[in-house]
Write an enzyme that holds these catalytic residues in place. Structure first.
Site, PDB file in Angstrom:
ATOM      1  N   LYS A 158     128.003  54.577 -21.463  1.00 46.53           N
ATOM      2  CA  LYS A 158     127.242  54.349 -20.155  1.00 46.53           C
ATOM      3  C   LYS A 158     127.925  54.413 -18.752  1.00 46.53           C
ATOM      4  CE  LYS A 158     122.956  55.600 -21.623  1.00 46.53           C
ATOM      5  NZ  LYS A 158     122.458  56.849 -21.099  1.00 46.53           N
ATOM      6  N   ASN A 165     119.013  63.597 -18.563  1.00 42.74           N
ATOM      7  CA  ASN A 165     118.372  62.343 -19.169  1.00 42.74           C
ATOM      8  C   ASN A 165     118.734  62.186 -20.595  1.00 42.74           C
ATOM      9  OD1 ASN A 165     115.879  60.303 -19.388  1.00 42.74           O
ATOM     10  ND2 ASN A 165     115.443  61.740 -20.786  1.00 42.74           N
ATOM     11  N   ASP A 171     119.983  71.786 -26.757  1.00 40.05           N
ATOM     12  CA  ASP A 171     120.585  70.939 -27.437  1.00 40.05           C
ATOM     13  C   ASP A 171     121.756  70.804 -26.746  1.00 40.05           C
ATOM     14  OD1 ASP A 171     121.906  69.298 -29.247  1.00 40.05           O
ATOM     15  OD2 ASP A 171     121.604  70.451 -30.948  1.00 40.05           O
ATOM     16  N   ILE A 172     122.053  69.769 -26.124  1.00 40.86           N
ATOM     17  CA  ILE A 172     122.990  69.733 -25.252  1.00 40.86           C
ATOM     18  C   ILE A 172     124.402  69.243 -26.087  1.00 40.86           C
ATOM     19  CG2 ILE A 172     121.981  68.753 -23.230  1.00 40.86           C
ATOM     20  CD1 ILE A 172     123.118  65.930 -23.759  1.00 40.86           C
ATOM     21  N   THR A 223     110.709  52.211 -24.574  1.00 39.39           N
ATOM     22  CA  THR A 223     111.091  53.486 -25.151  1.00 39.39           C
ATOM     23  C   THR A 223     111.725  53.460 -26.513  1.00 39.39           C
ATOM     24  OG1 THR A 223     113.179  53.857 -24.491  1.00 39.39           O
ATOM     25  CG2 THR A 223     111.297  54.672 -22.995  1.00 39.39           C
ATOM     26  N   VAL A 242     113.232  49.771 -20.110  1.00 40.55           N
ATOM     27  CA  VAL A 242     111.935  50.532 -20.344  1.00 40.55           C
ATOM     28  C   VAL A 242     111.704  50.442 -21.883  1.00 40.55           C
ATOM     29  CG1 VAL A 242     110.934  52.748 -19.906  1.00 40.55           C
ATOM     30  CG2 VAL A 242     112.757  52.075 -18.504  1.00 40.55           C
ATOM     31  N   TYR A 282     128.071  51.982 -26.861  1.00 40.38           N
ATOM     32  CA  TYR A 282     126.980  52.418 -25.872  1.00 40.38           C
ATOM     33  C   TYR A 282     127.416  52.149 -24.387  1.00 40.38           C
ATOM     34  CZ  TYR A 282     122.246  53.061 -24.005  1.00 40.38           C
ATOM     35  OH  TYR A 282     121.253  53.577 -23.139  1.00 40.38           O
ATOM     36  N   SER A 327     122.730  53.297 -17.251  1.00 39.31           N
ATOM     37  CA  SER A 327     122.061  52.332 -17.596  1.00 39.31           C
ATOM     38  C   SER A 327     122.359  50.928 -16.994  1.00 39.31           C
ATOM     39  CB  SER A 327     122.276  52.143 -19.126  1.00 39.31           C
ATOM     40  OG  SER A 327     122.014  50.798 -19.405  1.00 39.31           O
TER      41      SER A 327
END
Length: 277
Positions: free
Chosen positions: A196, A89, A62-63, A227, A225, A192, A139
């Site tokens: 990034k 990631n 868990d970073i 996801t 992608v 966000y 991203s």
């Protein structure tokens, strides 16, 4: 202690991370670690890969938890002595419409995507072996042009920018939102994107700090992608999204370092116009 090569992928129990692990298991000559915050989900991912004929190892990581990172660091040091490929990631996004104040969204997003990566890298960097490759997942939103203000873009792209200065810039972003001046100040209103962009800026700093080593640090845009991170609206499969990370990890020339690699595997100009591709 194992003398095999070691690859580590964070946030890998699903999505792009899962596909990266699968591809590395197929091609990498060494041990591949699938790590995830949730141990049960990580073990389920391992089981899925086993059914496909792939056998990565699992370790909880868990970073966002300093103790978890240090436990992982110590485990790798004791059992393998080092890391050859580190793919950062793990990521986080809160979708609009926000159900909480923008400043809270910003605090959580900057902490998860920037601060946690910064701190994890600091703990793991002593384990990076000669010729190790580090890949930070940014991203398309991580391109510098995503920041509206010219002065802020200039500060983020300063050639000798330090980690401390970058962290202060992220603190300024939070303060600007808290005061309601984020648009006027040139930050915009998308935490966000800023997180990034910060990952890209951090990547270039990390490479400069390792200039006297053979370690290569690059960041990537995996593309749009399908996801959870895109609410499954992306046009690429997770396997396609993993391709650029695997390319940088295994196939890119040794000269590739301190670069931003786009989904089509081209190196882009982070400070120039947004790539038309």
């Amino acid at each position: 202690m194992s003398e095999q090569h070691v690859a580590v992928v964070t946030g890998a129990n699903k999505g792009i991370g899962f596909s990266i692990v699968k591809s590395l298991c197929h091609r990498f000559n060494g041990i591949v670690y699938l790590t995830a915050r949730n141990a049960s989900k990580g073990e389920m991912a391992i089981s899925e890969l086993n059914k496909l004929g792939y056998y990565p190892l699992f370790h909880q990581l868990d970073i966002s938890d300093e103790h978890s990172v240090k436990r992982f660091r110590d485990y790798i040091a004791a059992n393998h002595g080092g890391i050859d490929i580190l793919i950062n990631n793990a990521g986080f996004q809160i979708f609009r419409p926000y159900k909480e104040p923008l400043v809270d969204v910003a605090l959580k997003t900057i902490r998860a995507n920037y601060r946690n990566l910064r701190d994890t890298f600091k703990d793991l960097v002593p384990l990076l072996r000669n010729d190790a490759r580090v890949i930070n997942t940014s991203s398309g939103f991580g391109h510098l042009s995503m920041v509206p203000g010219a002065k802020i873009r200039a500060a983020l792209s300063k050639p000798n920018l330090t980690v401390d200065e970058l962290t202060r810039l992220m603190d300024d972003f939070i303060r600007s939102i808290r005061s309601g001046n984020n648009i006027k100040d040139g930050w915009g209103d998308d935490p966000y994107k800023i997180s990034k962009v910060a990952i890209a800026a951090l990547t270039f700093i990390q490479q400069r700090e390792l200039i006297n080593t053979n370690v290569k640090v690059n960041c990537i845009n995996p593309g749009y992608v399908n996801t959870d991170m895109t609410r499954h609206m992306g046009v690429l499969t997770p396997d396609q999204g993993a391709e650029v990370a695997v390319y940088v990890a295994l196939d890119a020339p040794n000269s590739l370092k301190g670069s931003f690699v786009w989904a089509d595997k081209s190196v882009i100009d982070w400070t120039g116009p947004f790539p038309d591709k």
